[in-house]
Design a protein around this motif. Structure first.
Motif, short mmCIF file in Angstrom:
data_model
loop_
_atom_site.label_atom_id
_atom_site.label_comp_id
_atom_site.label_asym_id
_atom_site.label_seq_id
_atom_site.Cartn_x
_atom_site.Cartn_y
_atom_site.Cartn_z
N ASP A 108 2.33 -23.65 -11.06
CA ASP A 108 1.64 -24.91 -11.36
C ASP A 108 0.87 -24.68 -12.65
O ASP A 108 -0.35 -24.57 -12.67
N VAL A 118 2.27 -29.30 -2.52
CA VAL A 118 2.57 -27.87 -2.55
C VAL A 118 3.20 -27.44 -1.23
O VAL A 118 4.22 -26.73 -1.22
N PHE A 137 -1.02 -20.66 -9.31
CA PHE A 137 -1.78 -21.90 -9.47
C PHE A 137 -2.93 -21.75 -10.45
O PHE A 137 -3.52 -20.67 -10.57
N ALA A 144 -6.79 -24.52 -6.83
CA ALA A 144 -5.99 -23.30 -6.88
C ALA A 144 -6.07 -22.48 -5.59
O ALA A 144 -5.05 -21.98 -5.10
N ASN A 147 -4.36 -24.52 -2.72
CA ASN A 147 -2.91 -24.52 -2.91
C ASN A 147 -2.30 -23.17 -2.57
O ASN A 147 -1.21 -23.10 -1.98
#
Length: 285
Positions: A108, A118, A137, A144, A147
């Motif tokens: 990402d 995700v 991420f 982050a 995810n």
């Protein structure tokens, strides 16, 4: 250690690419190459054709694999590419696997993905690919860590990140949060158990070396992660730490603190006095 670089440049053979040669000269057992999985980047940044980009990915992975290296392919901008054209994003992964990649990493790169998407994407990729799937991420939307955790729960077997969240723009996924989240909260082993006891010390040493002010509010390892300022909170923790602490600070090498302030109650004041004098509550009642 992993040597890292891009796929070969357009229009040349891997053997002629100075970047790939440099990756090999590093003599690391594992090599990582990133390539484009978003059609927008293929035409706008690389200024090449979709077909040539897939050849660049496949041939670069095959070249490194032919020299006995473990190969990790970073699918740059994968989640943006998936939104734009999932079929082409898929083809970038398949090209890497055809070239012999041992691991593919879904990146990402712009940091714009959210946990719902995700989870869906990672689960689908893990289901259809025969090689391990990693994730990468960024923190641009503050997602982050979330995810990364969701991706692992969806089947990802590796998380790329950095201690202290070092990284481009708003930073990368912060491993000092992700490691205890996975290991302590979800029971997923990441590092040796004896090492996680030193996590706070390691992160603070790194901050000192990098000459950075480490945020006190950082989860697990921050100075305030286990600081109890409100009188009611402090009294509760002194009776039972579980009342206001999600994990024992000892497990990550941190310590409990009771800062004195206008919000402090009797429990905090007495705890401060105990640092200098040994007494019991009955001594002053």
């Amino acid at each position: 250690l992993v040597s890292f670089g891009s796929t070969r440049r357009k229009g040349i053979r891997p053997e002629e690419d100075a970047n790939l040669q440099a990756i090999l000269k590093a003599n690391t057992p594992c090599c990582s190459v990133f390539g484009k999985s978003w059609k927008f980047h293929v035409t706008t940044v690389l200024e090449t054709t979709y077909e040539e980009n897939l050849h660049m990915i496949q041939e670069s992975c095959r070249f490194l694999k032919s020299h006995g290296r473990e190969v990790l392919f970073d699918a740059e901008h994968f989640f943006d590419g998936w939104k734009d054209d999932p079929d082409y994003a898929w083809e970038s992964l398949r090209a890497a696997v055809r070239g012999g990649a041992d691991v593919v990493c879904l990146c990402d790169t712009n940091g714009g993905a959210f946990p719902q998407e995700v989870e869906q994407v990672v689960r689908e990729v893990v289901r259809q690919l025969d090689v391990p799937v990693a994730v990468h991420f960024h923190e641009d939307c503050g997602m982050a860590t979330a995810n990364s955790i969701v991706a692992v729960q969806a089947g990802a077997s590796q998380v790329q990140g950095t201690l202290l969240g070092f990284g481009e723009r708003c930073g990368n996924a912060n491993l000092s949060t992700i490691i205890p989240d996975l290991q302590l909260k979800l029971g997923i082993p990441c590092i040796p158990q004896e090492e996680i006891l030193h996590l706070t010390q390691r992160v603070r040493e790194l901050a000192s070396i990098a000459n950075l002010d480490m945020p006190g509010s950082m989860p697990y390892v921050g100075e305030n992660a286990f600081a109890h300022k409100a009188g009611m909170h402090a009294a509760g923790v002194l009776k039972s730490p579980r009342s206001f602490e999600q994990v024992d600070p000892y497990l990550v090498g941190n310590t409990r603190r009771f800062p004195a302030s206008e919000m402090s109650g009797r429990a905090v004041v007495l705890e401060k006095i105990k640092e200098y004098y040994n007494f019991t509550i009955s001594d002053i009642e």
